[in-house]
Structure formats: C-alpha cells, structure tokens
Write an enzyme that holds these catalytic residues in place. Structure first.
Site, PDB file in Angstrom:
ATOM      1  N   GLU A  69       0.849  -1.212   0.000  1.00 13.37           N
ATOM      2  CA  GLU A  69       0.000   0.000   0.000  1.00 13.37           C
ATOM      3  C   GLU A  69       0.881   1.258   0.000  1.00 13.37           C
ATOM      4  O   GLU A  69       0.767   2.090   0.900  1.00 13.37           O
ATOM      5  CB  GLU A  69      -0.891   0.010   1.246  1.00 13.37           C
ATOM      6  CG  GLU A  69      -1.746  -1.220   1.433  1.00 13.37           C
ATOM      7  CD  GLU A  69      -2.372  -1.308   2.830  1.00 13.37           C
ATOM      8  OE1 GLU A  69      -2.106  -0.430   3.681  1.00 13.37           O
ATOM      9  OE2 GLU A  69      -3.125  -2.257   3.068  1.00 13.37           O
TER      10      GLU A  69
ATOM     11  N   CYS B 193      -2.753  33.542   9.941  1.00  9.47           N
ATOM     12  CA  CYS B 193      -2.561  34.163  11.262  1.00  9.47           C
ATOM     13  C   CYS B 193      -2.299  33.134  12.347  1.00  9.47           C
ATOM     14  O   CYS B 193      -3.146  32.907  13.220  1.00  9.47           O
ATOM     15  CB  CYS B 193      -3.786  35.009  11.600  1.00  9.47           C
ATOM     16  SG  CYS B 193      -3.991  36.296  10.390  1.00  9.47           S
ATOM     17  N   GLU B 194      -1.176  32.494  12.271  1.00 10.92           N
ATOM     18  CA  GLU B 194      -0.729  31.515  13.264  1.00 10.92           C
ATOM     19  C   GLU B 194       0.791  31.566  13.270  1.00 10.92           C
ATOM     20  O   GLU B 194       1.407  31.562  12.202  1.00 10.92           O
ATOM     21  CB  GLU B 194      -1.108  30.081  12.840  1.00 10.92           C
ATOM     22  CG  GLU B 194      -2.562  29.810  12.694  1.00 10.92           C
ATOM     23  CD  GLU B 194      -3.189  29.192  13.936  1.00 10.92           C
ATOM     24  OE1 GLU B 194      -2.463  28.873  14.905  1.00 10.92           O
ATOM     25  OE2 GLU B 194      -4.414  29.061  13.926  1.00 10.92           O
TER      26      GLU B 194
HETATM   27  N1  LLP Z   1      -1.584   1.968   4.361  1.00 11.23           N
HETATM   28  C1  LLP Z   1      -2.104   2.441   5.510  1.00 11.23           C
HETATM   29  C2  LLP Z   1      -3.054   1.620   6.254  1.00 11.23           C
HETATM   30  C3  LLP Z   1      -1.715   3.715   5.971  1.00 11.23           C
HETATM   31  O1  LLP Z   1      -2.222   4.167   7.117  1.00 11.23           O
HETATM   32  C4  LLP Z   1      -0.794   4.483   5.216  1.00 11.23           C
HETATM   33  C5  LLP Z   1      -0.402   5.811   5.679  1.00 11.23           C
HETATM   34  C6  LLP Z   1      -0.305   3.953   4.017  1.00 11.23           C
HETATM   35  C7  LLP Z   1      -0.717   2.687   3.620  1.00 11.23           C
HETATM   36  C8  LLP Z   1       0.651   4.701   3.127  1.00 11.23           C
HETATM   37  O2  LLP Z   1       1.905   4.827   3.700  1.00 11.23           O
HETATM   38  P1  LLP Z   1       3.132   5.467   2.890  1.00 11.23           P
HETATM   39  O3  LLP Z   1       3.534   4.500   1.791  1.00 11.23           O
HETATM   40  O4  LLP Z   1       2.678   6.750   2.332  1.00 11.23           O
HETATM   41  O5  LLP Z   1       4.198   5.606   3.908  1.00 11.23           O
HETATM   42  N2  LLP Z   1       0.363  12.681   6.812  1.00 11.23           N
HETATM   43  C9  LLP Z   1       1.594  12.027   7.169  1.00 11.23           C
HETATM   44  C10 LLP Z   1       1.617  10.575   6.746  1.00 11.23           C
HETATM   45  C11 LLP Z   1       0.473   9.776   7.312  1.00 11.23           C
HETATM   46  C12 LLP Z   1       0.519   8.339   6.864  1.00 11.23           C
HETATM   47  C13 LLP Z   1      -0.699   7.635   7.278  1.00 11.23           C
HETATM   48  N3  LLP Z   1      -0.810   6.306   6.771  1.00 11.23           N
HETATM   49  C14 LLP Z   1       2.756  12.810   6.583  1.00 11.23           C
HETATM   50  O6  LLP Z   1       2.512  13.835   5.940  1.00 11.23           O
HETATM   51  O7  LLP Z   1       3.918  12.446   6.756  1.00 11.23           O
END
Ligand code: LLP
Length: 427
Positions: A286, A355-356
């Site tokens: 994923e 404004c933060e």
């Molecule tokens: N699968 C699940 C169940 C997840 O919760 C996530 C990310 C992914 C796959 C994808 O993971 P990746 O390959 O992108 O590492 N907003 C945060 C990142 C939150 C990730 C949440 N879950 C940031 O900007 O760093």
C-alpha cells in the site's frame, strides 16, 4: 533520477521551466511530474515482476490518501495499480478516475455503514478490518445485501518503525489494528460469520520508514500468524505488508524499493518452500509517499521580505493550509529558488500569510531572494494537497501535471466563492 533539475539558473520539471507554469497558472500551485510518478510506481511493479509475481501474485495498491487527484489516480490505474482507500469518498474518486474496484482494498478504523454498503455494492477486493465490532457490522450489512465480504484482518505486530510518533501505527498503544495476542481469536470469529470470507492478513506499522528491518520484522510476525491460522484450518490467500518505503526530504538515505522487495520476497519464498511445498501466497503493498512524494513540488511566490529584529522572513503566498506537514510534524522540505540569483544568501524563515505562528514552511534557510521571486517547496507531492484546508478562507492551490514540455491543469484553483457556496444565511 530526479525530474526537478536546474538548467542554467532555472529550475525545470521534466522539459518545462517552473516559472512558465507560475506565470500561466499563478501561485500557489502543486506541480507533479508524470515521468516521476511512472518511475516510482514501476519501482514496485518491476520488482514484483522480477521476483516472479504476475498480476495475481502481487498487487500494488497505491495509497489514495497521499495524493488523490483524479489525474494521478487515472495515471496509476493505467499503469496497473490497485488502490488502498480509507473512505467512501476515496472509493468514489477511484471510480471517477476509471480505477478497477476489484483492485481496491479498504483500510481504516472507522468505516461507516454507508461506506461499507458503497464498497460492497462495488464488490471491492478486500476490507482490511480493524476490530471485532467492525467485523459484526460488515457481516450484517453483507448479509442484508446478499453479498460476500472478502476480509483481511489488520493485526498490530507491535514493532517500532522508528519514525515520527504521529505516523507510527503499529505500536501497542496506537489505535490501529487488532492486538497480536487477540488475532487468532478474532480470525476464529471472522471465519464463523456468515457472508464473511477470510482471505488475507494485513499490517501497517508506520510511514516514512527509511530502513526495511522493521518491515521485515513485522513480516516475520505475520508469517507466524499465517502458520498458526493454517493449523486452525484457516488458509489465507494473501498477505498485505502495508505502506511503502520513506523518501529523501533532506539527506535521508532510504533503502531502495527494489532491495526491500528482494529481501521480502526472498523470505516469503523460503517460507512457502519450507512449509507449503512452494504453494504461493499473494502479496499486497500500500505505498503512497514513495510514489508521489518526490514527484511533486509546491510552487509559491515571495510576497514580502521582512527583516525582523532577530530573523529574516520571506512571506510567501503558500501557507500551512496548503502544506500542513511543517506545522503538524515539524517536517523539513527543501526550498529552491526557481530562478537562481548571483548574490550573497541570507538566512530566512519561509512563512505564509495565515494568522498563526505555526504557519511556516521552512526555517533558517540560506536563500538569495527578492520580492516576487518564485520558490519551489520540494518533495511536496505526498500528503500536501490531500491535507490542505481552507483556513483563513484561502482557496486551495491549483494542481498541474507535467508531461515532457507540456502541462495540464488537473485541478483549478479554488476561488473564494467556491468556499462559501454551501453556506446560507438564516432568514
Ligand atoms: N496503508 C495504511 C493503512 C496507511 O495508514 C498508510 C499511511 C499507508 C498505507 C501509506 O503509507 P506510505 O507509503 O505513504 O508511507 N500525513 C503524514 C503521513 C500519514 C501516513 C498515514 N498512513 C505525513 O505527511 O507524513
């Protein structure tokens, strides 16, 4: 290979100078490279193929939450990607982008009845279930619709991913997944429920992992469970090891996707040969960040230079509402001048108009700037636009996809009227 590079003193994306996009579309604007997206997706797909996994042996389910623009989803779908979704809204996006629902897996701790109905009506590939109440809800809805829900349980392997605490998900005290010690009993319940077909096992321990050791440790724990389930008469068809590898924002050196997958498949193959006469098990991934993160930048223009008592500020037209990561995680993003100047650099905090005090994009950067200059906030393709808000009644940025020396606007800039179009005054 990076698709964002200087030619002379101008920063290009593929064959296009970034200032051309800013002049035609305005700022702030997210700019994505089609070639980079393709290259990053292929790193996963090619590694799967190199290890003998065809269409059914491995499926890369791009994590829609990282960047959900329809054009991005459409491109990845055309490259053969499946999709990892966390809401009904994301499923509707995938469908609108022409994605195949039979390659969709549905993750998340809080799936609503409506979302489950929608997903069942499209016969998605699999629900990644995170609790016993969710199993019961899913079973009841599937029964009422006369459908079978294919299910994998998301187990929590209690492995430390060694990443930012806000993006660690596989530790005991995280809200995610089913505790490892409860997994067998939960599988037994799932197996006994009507209209639930237990097909797989899933885990996800966190994001922005630079090393694959925690992922392989999680894999070992998952393998242990698969064996125990087999001896209980529950044979699984797939295992899903969660998100992808982290990316370089500054000088991090993430393990190469091909190396990670080589190690992972080697372990799986060895295990299957030893215990299952080589009978294959399908593998799912994923990944989000590693596909889109370095494929995008946020283009912004300097409004003012402000020389304070102790600091210099470059006030730009992008803000925390456009790119939340610095304010939320103190995340570091590179800042590059789109047109380099030959003068002495000064230290600046790059801040937005919101404004933060938390509204900053970068701190203490050596930059040579003049008002009106264009900056590229680097590595902003993942969790940039998808986390953007309308705080301060700021319309969200435009999005552009570049292909060679051409570009297309794939989301127009929101105008203020869009932002209050759904509101009404009480008479
Ligand atoms: N699968 C699940 C169940 C997840 O919760 C996530 C990310 C992914 C796959 C994808 O993971 P990746 O390959 O992108 O590492 N907003 C945060 C990142 C939150 C990730 C949440 N879950 C940031 O900007 O760093």
């Amino acid at each position: 290979m990076s698709y964002f590079e200087y030619r002379g003193d101008t920063l290009y994306v593929e064959g296009l100078p970034l200032d051309q996009i800013a002049n035609q579309v305005g700022t702030p604007t997210y700019v994505y490279s089609r070639a980079a997206l393709t290259q990053n997706f292929r790193a996963y797909a090619d590694a799967c193929r190199a290890h003998g996994r065809g269409e059914s042996g491995a499926i890369v389910c791009y994590s829609v939450k990282s960047n959900s623009n329809l054009a991005v989803l459409n491109l990845l779908g055309q490259l053969g990607s499946g999709f990892d979704i966390v809401s009904g809204g994301e499923l509707l996006r995938v469908l609108a982008a022409g994605g195949d629902p039979r390659k969709v897996i549905f993750s998340g701790v809080g799936k609503s009845e409506e979302e489950i109905k929608l997903a069942l009506s499209h016969d998605i590939l699999c629900f990644n279930v995170e609790s016993i109440p969710e199993l019961h809800r899913l079973s009841a809805i599937a029964s009422s619709m006369g459908r079978q829900a294919r299910v994998s349980l998301r187990v929590n392997p209690d492995v430390d991913p060694k990443t930012h605490p806000y993006i660690s998900t596989g530790l005991k005290d995280n809200k995610f997944g089913i505790a490892f010690e409860d997994a067998l009993e939960t599988y037994r319940i799932a197996h006994s429920l009507p209209h639930i077909e237990v097909t797989g096992i899933d885990c996800h321990i966190g994001s922005q992992l630079l090393d694959d050791a925690p992922l392989l440790e999680a894999l070992d724990k998952v393998i242990e469970l698969v064996d125990q389930l087999q001896s209980m008469g529950i044979a699984l068809h797939h295992l899903d090891i969660g998100g992808g590898i982290g990316i370089t924002y500054d000088n991090e050196k993430p393990v190469a996707v091909a190396d990670y997958l080589a190690r992972l498949f080697k372990r799986i193959d060895h295990w299957r040969a030893e215990k299952y006469d080589g009978a294959p098990i399908s593998v799912m991934f994923e990944p989000g960040r590693s596909i889109v993160g370095n494929a995008g930048v946020l283009l912004t223009r300097v409004e003012y230079l402000k020389h304070g008592a102790t600091k210099n500020f470059a006030v730009v037209d992008a803000a925390m509402n456009d790119l939340m990561r610095p304010a939320m995680y103190e995340a570091w993003h590179g800042v590059q001048s789109v047109n380099r100047r030959d003068a002495t650099a000064m230290s600046y905090d790059v801040v937005g108009p919101v404004c933060e005090s938390g509204d900053w994009l970068a701190r203490n950067r050596q930059l040579t700037l003049a008002p009106g200059d264009l900056l590229a906030i680097m590595s902003a393709g993942a969790y940039g636009m998808t986390m953007a808000s309308n705080y301060n009644t700021r319309g969200r940025a435009a999005e552009v996809l570049v292909d060679g020396s051409r570009f297309s606007v794939i989301r127009r800039r929101e105008n203020p009227k869009d932002l209050f179009a759904l509101e009404s005054i009480v008479e």
